[in-house]
Design a protein around this motif. Structure first.
Motif, PDB file in Angstrom:
ATOM      1  N   TYR A 121       0.897  -1.175   0.000  1.00 46.79           N
ATOM      2  CA  TYR A 121       0.000   0.000   0.000  1.00 46.79           C
ATOM      3  C   TYR A 121       0.921   1.207   0.000  1.00 46.79           C
ATOM      4  CZ  TYR A 121      -4.080   2.774   1.666  1.00 46.79           C
ATOM      5  OH  TYR A 121      -5.109   3.674   1.813  1.00 46.79           O
ATOM      6  N   LEU A 122       1.353   1.584  -1.188  1.00 48.40           N
ATOM      7  CA  LEU A 122       2.379   2.614  -1.301  1.00 48.40           C
ATOM      8  C   LEU A 122       2.001   3.633  -2.366  1.00 48.40           C
ATOM      9  CD1 LEU A 122       5.649   0.452  -1.218  1.00 48.40           C
ATOM     10  CD2 LEU A 122       5.052   2.233   0.418  1.00 48.40           C
ATOM     11  N   PRO A 123       2.409   4.872  -2.177  1.00 45.51           N
ATOM     12  CA  PRO A 123       2.193   5.865  -3.227  1.00 45.51           C
ATOM     13  C   PRO A 123       3.233   5.684  -4.340  1.00 45.51           C
ATOM     14  CG  PRO A 123       3.339   6.855  -1.381  1.00 45.51           C
ATOM     15  CD  PRO A 123       3.089   5.427  -1.008  1.00 45.51           C
ATOM     16  N   MET A 124       3.300   6.631  -5.243  1.00 45.73           N
ATOM     17  CA  MET A 124       4.209   6.502  -6.387  1.00 45.73           C
ATOM     18  C   MET A 124       5.626   6.903  -5.981  1.00 45.73           C
ATOM     19  SD  MET A 124       2.939   5.217  -9.103  1.00 45.73           S
ATOM     20  CE  MET A 124       3.688   5.969 -10.530  1.00 45.73           C
ATOM     21  N   ILE A 125       6.254   6.025  -5.225  1.00 49.66           N
ATOM     22  CA  ILE A 125       7.649   6.216  -4.814  1.00 49.66           C
ATOM     23  C   ILE A 125       8.419   4.944  -5.194  1.00 49.66           C
ATOM     24  CG2 ILE A 125       7.129   7.890  -2.994  1.00 49.66           C
ATOM     25  CD1 ILE A 125       7.276   5.662  -0.923  1.00 49.66           C
ATOM     26  N   PRO A 126       9.747   5.024  -5.329  1.00 48.95           N
ATOM     27  CA  PRO A 126      10.501   3.855  -5.818  1.00 48.95           C
ATOM     28  C   PRO A 126      10.307   2.610  -4.963  1.00 48.95           C
ATOM     29  CG  PRO A 126      11.934   5.789  -5.668  1.00 48.95           C
ATOM     30  CD  PRO A 126      10.617   6.196  -5.106  1.00 48.95           C
ATOM     31  N   GLN A 127      10.050   2.823  -3.665  1.00 49.51           N
ATOM     32  CA  GLN A 127       9.863   1.654  -2.786  1.00 49.51           C
ATOM     33  C   GLN A 127       8.743   0.744  -3.294  1.00 49.51           C
ATOM     34  OE1 GLN A 127      10.446   4.718  -1.770  1.00 49.51           O
ATOM     35  NE2 GLN A 127      11.724   4.762   0.070  1.00 49.51           N
ATOM     36  N   ALA A 128       7.780   1.314  -4.035  1.00 50.09           N
ATOM     37  CA  ALA A 128       6.689   0.478  -4.552  1.00 50.09           C
ATOM     38  C   ALA A 128       7.256  -0.556  -5.527  1.00 50.09           C
ATOM     39  CB  ALA A 128       5.639   1.350  -5.232  1.00 50.09           C
ATOM     40  N   ALA A 129       8.064  -0.087  -6.479  1.00 45.32           N
ATOM     41  CA  ALA A 129       8.648  -1.018  -7.458  1.00 45.32           C
ATOM     42  C   ALA A 129       9.625  -1.970  -6.765  1.00 45.32           C
ATOM     43  CB  ALA A 129       9.363  -0.233  -8.554  1.00 45.32           C
ATOM     44  N   ILE A 130      10.380  -1.429  -5.814  1.00 46.02           N
ATOM     45  CA  ILE A 130      11.370  -2.259  -5.113  1.00 46.02           C
ATOM     46  C   ILE A 130      10.660  -3.379  -4.338  1.00 46.02           C
ATOM     47  CG2 ILE A 130      13.093  -2.237  -3.224  1.00 46.02           C
ATOM     48  CD1 ILE A 130      13.790   0.681  -4.264  1.00 46.02           C
ATOM     49  N   ALA A 131       9.583  -3.023  -3.641  1.00 43.20           N
ATOM     50  CA  ALA A 131       8.855  -4.027  -2.856  1.00 43.20           C
ATOM     51  C   ALA A 131       8.240  -5.092  -3.772  1.00 43.20           C
ATOM     52  CB  ALA A 131       7.776  -3.353  -2.013  1.00 43.20           C
TER      53      ALA A 131
END
Ligand code: COA
Ligand code: AMP
Length: 638
Positions: free
Chosen positions: A117-127
């Motif tokens: 449950y993430l906004p548009m930050i790189p952690q989303a793709a990384i996770a």
């Protein structure tokens, strides 16, 4: 003229096994598949049943191994923060290895679910990629959904961990994620042990507030992303079966309970790589900018997985098409990052055009790198198509697909050959999708006759393999109505040249700003208001957002209420239960709703009247007077 498209389409239709085994060679396998299709569970199908692979290897390691580790993999461009951060393939791989180590260290195993449950930050793709590395199954939930929707997804897929952030940044406000996650956990039946939080400055709530609180009698560990990565051991890839689920992505159906679309690993990888060659024409060295959100299928496929599988650069954009800071931002991004291929929703183009009718702000940037603009999520209306074509002077390609299919069913196949475009049509079916038009009885219709758009089974690789934990719902919803076919839920026709025209949904799904929503789910919320006896929610045509939801309520007899107050309460209720993304703002109190004698509300007739279209009143209507009374409310000028 070489008819590359026709050749590919015929091959994929006549000999799908040979066609897709050949396409599978575009992917790096631990065990190369020898068998294309397993049909033993018909009408369910499995692609490449004997293949083994890891998707993060295909998205990252193989490019590093091929000497492209220094190429840019991901550009995080935040219009909300005014920052740009770039990751090379080697750097992104490192981040993913480490976060996979964090998850593994917390006990996350192959097959476990992890909710993101993430906004548009790189952690989303990384996770997402870290889950893929372990063979853990991710389920990404869009940030605009309310805690109740989040809770429904937690209950359905039973994640062991949630990866989230302090919040998302909308132009008008900061969206605090942590209270939403805590509320969702209290509403769900969770198996969640850990909540991992990527810290962002400027938010009111921090994970420390939640650390020692029990939720539903359970102690949940709230952990800081940054802290966890400091001590994690980088983790290698786990090869999984091709049929192993990569993710579950929930989408709206006709009922209030969302459907968990299950995507496999090997079929999806093959299809995405094929789509980059045949449809999008994106290759190593190219830069793809998909202005969507990782919470939607477009984001899964064309922000994260496909550009990386193809070895290209992907732009992850946190911002809006207008107002951040202006309607020229897409042009700025194209120029700054030498974008070769862009993808957005028609609503975004209409918003740009409304704010800047000639598109002068976009045109003021150097757009020379851009080769094509792809558009999807809702119908690309001819006006918007002409606006974008004139502004950019490059192919503007409407592609039609769905969360379920994972990649385009119909598109101009630019990577094969550019077919002449027809405004209002997403061109022709993509190789692998044998599209047919059938009537309600399943009979095939002739050219130009409108009917149900179906795809003959088997669906190609990459399409959903089932609904999470519910094969029967998958069969009942999509595969039972028309023998041997997948029912798309859209209606339309094929013209004399084989071009597809998609006219709209046949069910209660609507598309607001390219966001798929269920009017059925909204009706459940309206019906829960104590003053409401019955209700209908319909999608009306909207010049900016494609469609907007409009609610009609009949009050319980004897209820005395201030109508303005009631409307406010109902609007707030929808926001609270479904979320801001529903964009629900209109409620009309009516004396009665038009129904058939069997009690079915005539939503389609209501919609046609409100949209100013010709309408036919079914002979089964219970009471025509009800419709007469409703007419001036639905169409005030009538
Ligand atoms: N997290 C939390 N809330 C969100 C959100 C997110 N990721 N995205 C949208 N919302 C909220 C908005 O803040 C807004 O809330 P508000 O009612 O309190 O103002 C509400 O949801 C509706 O937002 P939106 O649909 O974005 O409408 P808008 O009027 O704010 O913006 C557009 C209009 C056209 C700029 C916007 O709809 C847009 O960018 N559309 C393109 C969408 C798109 O790319 N879809 C891709 C699907 S493939
Ligand atoms: P989603 O699952 O959110 O991608 O929404 C899928 C639905 O959006 C489809 O079933 C269509 O109704 C609609 N849709 C998406 N793309 C298009 C398009 N290019 N043309 C017409 N409708 C579209």
């Amino acid at each position: 003229m070489v008819q590359e498209y026709r050749q590919a389409f015929d091959q994929a239709t006549n000999d799908p096994a040979a066609f897709w085994l050949q396409a599978a060679r575009g992917i790096s396998w631990d065990t190369e598949p020898q068998i294309a299709l397993d049909d033993q569970r018909k009408p369910l199908y499995d692609w490449f049943p004997d293949g083994k692979l890891n998707l993060s290897v295909n998205a990252l390691d193989r490019h590093v191994d091929a000497g492209r580790g220094g190429n840019t993999a991901l550009i995080y461009d935040s219009a909300m923060l005014g920052t740009v951060t770039k990751y090379t393939y080697s750097e992104l791989l490192r981040e993913v290895e480490i976060f996979a180590g964090v998850l593994a260290g917390r006990g996350v195993k192959t097959g476990d679910r992890v909710l993101i449950y993430l906004p548009m930050i790189p952690q989303a793709a990384i996770a997402m990629l870290a889950c893929a590395r372990l063979g853990a199954i991710h389920s990404v939930v869009f940030g605009g959904f309310a805690p109740k929707e989040l809770a429904a997804r937690i209950t359905d897929c039973a994640p062991v961990a949630i990866v989230t952030a302090s919040g998302g940044i909308e132009p008008s406000r900061h969206i605090e994620y942590l209270p939403a996650v805590a509320e969702a956990l209290s509403l769900a039946e969770p198996a969640v042990k850990d909540v991992i939080v990527a810290h962002r400055d400027g938010f009111a709530h921090s994970l420390q507030e939640y650390q020692d609180k029990e939720i539903n009698g359970q102690q949940i560990n709230w952990l800081d992303w940054e802290e966890q990565t400091k001590t994690a051991t980088p983790t290698g890839p786990v090869p999984v079966d091709s049929t192993h689920p990569l993710y579950v992505l929930y989408t709206s159906g006709t009922t209030g309970s969302p459907k968990g679309v299950v995507r496999d690993t090997g079929g999806y990888a093959t299809a995405l790589q094929y789509s980059m060659n045949a449809v999008y024409d994106v290759h190593p060295g190219d830069t793809m900018f998909t202005a969507s959100d990782v919470g939607w299928v477009v984001g899964h496929s064309y922000i994260v997985y496909a550009p990386l599988i193809a070895g290209a650069t992907t732009v992850l954009y946190e911002g809006k098409p207008i107002g951040t800071p202006d309607a020229g931002v897409f042009g700025r991004i194209i120029a700054d990052h030498k974008v070769t291929t862009m993808f957005t929703a028609p609503t975004a183009l209409r918003a740009v055009r409304k704010a800047d009718p000639e598109g002068a702000l976009i045109a003021s940037h150097d757009l020379s790198s851009l080769r094509a603009l792809f558009v999807a999520g809702e119908r690309l209306d001819p006006d918007t198509y002409h606006f974008a074509s004139k502004l950019l002077g490059i192919p503007v390609v409407d592609n039609w697909w769905q969360t379920e299919t994972g990649w385009p069913i119909a598109s101009n196949p630019l990577g094969l050959e550019e077919l002449p475009a027809k405004a209002g049509s997403p061109t022709t079916p993509v190789p692998g999708f044998d599209v047919q038009i059938r009537d309600a009885l399943g009979e095939q219709l002739e050219a130009n006759q409108e009917g149900n758009i179906v795809v003959k089974l088997p669906l190609p690789p990459g399409a959903l393999t089932t609904l999470w934990g519910n094969d029967q719902r998958f069969i009942d919803t999509y595969l039972s109505q028309i023998e041997g076919c997948y029912l798309t839920g859209d209606s339309g026709f094929l013209d004399d040249d084989g071009y597809l025209f998609v006219m709209g949904r046949t069910d209660d799904v609507i598309n607001v700003s390219g966001h798929r929503l269920s009017t059925g789910a909204m009706e459940q919320v309206l019906a829960s208001h104590p003053a409401v006896a019955e209700c209908a929610v319909i999608g009306l045509a909207d010049a900016l957002k494609g469609q907007r939801a409009s609610g009609y309520v009949v009050l319980k007899s004897g209820v005395e209420t201030d109508e303005a107050e009631l409307k406010k309460e109902i609007v707030a209720l929808v926001r609270q239960h479904i979320g801001a993304v529903a964009d629900f703002r209109e409620v009309t109190v009516v004396a009665a709703l038009p129904k058939t004698r069997s009690g079915k509300i005539l939503r389609k007739t209501m919609r046609q009247i409100a949209d100013g279209k010709d309408y036919t009143v079914p002979s089964t209507i219970e009471d025509t007077a009800v419709l007469d009374e409703l007419l001036p409310l639905l169409r005030p000028q009538a």
